[in-house]
Design an enzyme around this catalytic site. Structure first.
Site, mmCIF file in Angstrom:
data_model
loop_
_atom_site.group_PDB
_atom_site.id
_atom_site.type_symbol
_atom_site.label_atom_id
_atom_site.label_comp_id
_atom_site.label_asym_id
_atom_site.label_seq_id
_atom_site.Cartn_x
_atom_site.Cartn_y
_atom_site.Cartn_z
ATOM 1 N N SER A 1 0.838 -1.205 0.000
ATOM 2 C CA SER A 1 0.000 0.000 0.000
ATOM 3 C C SER A 1 0.873 1.256 0.000
ATOM 4 C CB SER A 1 -0.882 0.024 1.242
ATOM 5 O OG SER A 1 -1.686 -1.116 1.265
ATOM 6 N N HIS B 1 -3.201 -2.192 -6.921
ATOM 7 C CA HIS B 1 -2.042 -2.784 -7.595
ATOM 8 C C HIS B 1 -2.491 -3.492 -8.852
ATOM 9 C CE1 HIS B 1 0.925 -1.779 -4.630
ATOM 10 N NE2 HIS B 1 0.053 -2.111 -3.703
ATOM 11 N N HIS C 1 -1.800 -12.472 -0.269
ATOM 12 C CA HIS C 1 -1.611 -12.518 1.188
ATOM 13 C C HIS C 1 -2.031 -13.880 1.745
ATOM 14 C CE1 HIS C 1 -1.817 -8.216 0.321
ATOM 15 N NE2 HIS C 1 -1.096 -8.041 1.414
ATOM 16 N N TYR D 1 -3.844 -14.473 4.267
ATOM 17 C CA TYR D 1 -5.259 -14.513 4.672
ATOM 18 C C TYR D 1 -6.215 -14.790 3.512
ATOM 19 C CZ TYR D 1 -5.128 -9.603 3.110
ATOM 20 O OH TYR D 1 -4.944 -8.467 2.375
ATOM 21 N N GLU D 2 -5.695 -14.742 2.290
ATOM 22 C CA GLU D 2 -6.550 -15.059 1.146
ATOM 23 C C GLU D 2 -6.748 -16.569 1.009
ATOM 24 O OE1 GLU D 2 -5.564 -12.622 -2.477
ATOM 25 O OE2 GLU D 2 -4.262 -11.603 -1.051
ATOM 26 N N ALA E 1 1.792 -1.912 4.346
ATOM 27 C CA ALA E 1 1.092 -1.020 5.273
ATOM 28 C C ALA E 1 1.052 -1.737 6.611
ATOM 29 C CB ALA E 1 -0.317 -0.760 4.782
ATOM 30 N N MET F 1 0.205 -7.874 8.061
ATOM 31 C CA MET F 1 -0.256 -9.171 7.540
ATOM 32 C C MET F 1 0.542 -9.642 6.321
ATOM 33 S SD MET F 1 -4.334 -8.317 7.594
ATOM 34 C CE MET F 1 -5.057 -7.255 8.871
ATOM 35 N N SER F 2 1.758 -9.164 6.150
ATOM 36 C CA SER F 2 2.501 -9.537 4.926
ATOM 37 C C SER F 2 4.008 -9.544 5.182
ATOM 38 C CB SER F 2 2.169 -8.541 3.808
ATOM 39 O OG SER F 2 2.711 -7.271 4.099
ATOM 40 N N ASN G 1 -2.091 3.517 10.411
ATOM 41 C CA ASN G 1 -2.977 3.705 11.564
ATOM 42 C C ASN G 1 -2.219 3.296 12.822
ATOM 43 O OD1 ASN G 1 -3.488 0.935 10.107
ATOM 44 N ND2 ASN G 1 -3.872 0.585 12.291
ATOM 45 N N HIS H 1 -10.324 -0.349 6.724
ATOM 46 C CA HIS H 1 -9.513 -0.452 5.513
ATOM 47 C C HIS H 1 -9.490 0.895 4.780
ATOM 48 C CE1 HIS H 1 -7.478 -2.328 2.198
ATOM 49 N NE2 HIS H 1 -8.457 -2.050 1.357
HETATM 50 N N1 HPA Z 1 -2.832 -4.401 11.573
HETATM 51 C C1 HPA Z 1 -2.492 -5.285 10.622
HETATM 52 N N2 HPA Z 1 -2.292 -4.953 9.362
HETATM 53 C C2 HPA Z 1 -2.401 -3.654 9.040
HETATM 54 C C3 HPA Z 1 -2.743 -2.683 9.978
HETATM 55 C C4 HPA Z 1 -2.973 -3.080 11.337
HETATM 56 O O1 HPA Z 1 -3.280 -2.280 12.224
HETATM 57 N N3 HPA Z 1 -2.777 -1.496 9.333
HETATM 58 C C5 HPA Z 1 -2.456 -1.747 8.031
HETATM 59 N N4 HPA Z 1 -2.225 -3.053 7.858
#
Ligand code: HPA
Length: 279
Positions: A34, A65, A87, A89-90, A117, A214-215, A238, A250
């Site tokens: 991101s 992307h 990812h 989680y997919e 991100a 998560m990556s 965040n 998101h």
């Molecule tokens: N947690 C996990 N993955 C993320 C976050 C988060 O707070 N922000 C962006 N990707």
């Protein structure tokens, strides 16, 4: 569990396709997360491949992307830009997730940059910060090297003392002076797709994490296993759950990523150039 020989066949199939259609030694690669969407468009492409045409490459689901592999020249060195990644989680097999990184290793890359991100835990971080990853904690219970070892790439028990190359982090610190205040941190990899609970974030903080995401970790492990120098950067979109009172969304992640995108990409163009001059 993916069979070892099947995995090698898949890697070779993808690699052969690229070698047949783009016959050059590749020096560096960058996997865009991101905030880095469209980075490939700031270069003149030498060749572009849609993931859908490369055997075994997974088309990315997250917006922003293009799902393309673009070869460009940066400081006279061929660089692969991967716009988008799948990812964990997919729901994909972890070995399929890291296949592009394995394929890059077969193309000869010496150096891999990964961006993502992430949520910020460290009290010194604010949304919009760009943080160099200095180490990671794998909290998923999975590992892309589980299964019979691919001896062609690296050892059974690879050393993980310095996954994120300290020389290149020093270089990033120097180059960042022109773009942002340099920060480093430890990235904790959760599977997602849920954002973490405040208690999980508190746990991650207690064990030394500065960022949650998560990556990146699967690709970094596989690159390190293959003897490739890794540098990784998180864009803090965040504050992690419970660090601030507001719920995560998101949309917020996308908004902050878009705002920081220009700075991140300008820095990265300069960093990539300097890395290519150094290798
Ligand atoms: N947690 C996990 N993955 C993320 C976050 C988060 O707070 N922000 C962006 N990707």
């Amino acid at each position: 569990m993916t069979d070892r020989n099947k995995m090698l066949d898949k890697i070779n199939e993808s690699s052969n396709y690229l070698k047949e259609n783009f016959n050059s030694e590749v020096s560096s690669a960058i996997i865009l997360g991101s905030g880095m969407g469209g980075f490939e468009n700031s270069f003149d492409p030498i060749a572009t491949f849609d993931y859908s045409e490369i055997p075994n490459f997974i088309k990315p689901a997250v917006q922003g992307h293009s799902g393309t592999l673009t070869f460009v020249e940066v400081e006279d060195k061929i660089t692969a830009i991967l716009s988008g990644r799948a990812h964990y989680y997919e729901g994909y097999d972890i070995h399929d997730l890291v296949l592009p990184t394995r394929v890059l290793a077969t193309l000869g890359i010496k150096n891999l940059i990964v961006t993502n991100a992430a949520g910020g835990i460290n009290a010194n971080y604010s949304p919009g910060d760009i943080v160099a990853i200095k180490d990671h904690i794998n909290l998923t219970g999975n590992n892309p090297l589980i299964g019979k070892n691919l001896d062609e790439f690296g050892p059974r028990f690879p050393d993980m003392t310095e996954v994120y190359n300290s020389k290149f982090r020093a270089l990033a610190k120097e180059i960042s002076k022109e773009y942002f205040e340099y920060k480093e941190g430890v990235y904790a990899w959760f599977t997602g797709p849920t954002y973490e609970t405040p208690s999980e974030v508190n746990f991650a903080k207690t064990i030394g994490a500065d960022l949650v995401g998560m990556s990146t970790v699967p690709e970094a492990i596989v690159a390190k296993h293959s003897g490739i120098d890794v540098t990784a950067f998180s864009l803090v979109t965040n504050l992690a759950a419970g660090i601030s009172d507001s719920p995560l969304s998101h949309e917020e992640v996308i908004e902050i990523a878009d705002k920081t995108s220009k700075t991140f990409q300008n820095f990265m163009r300069s960093f990539l150039g300097q890395i290519n001059l150094a290798i």
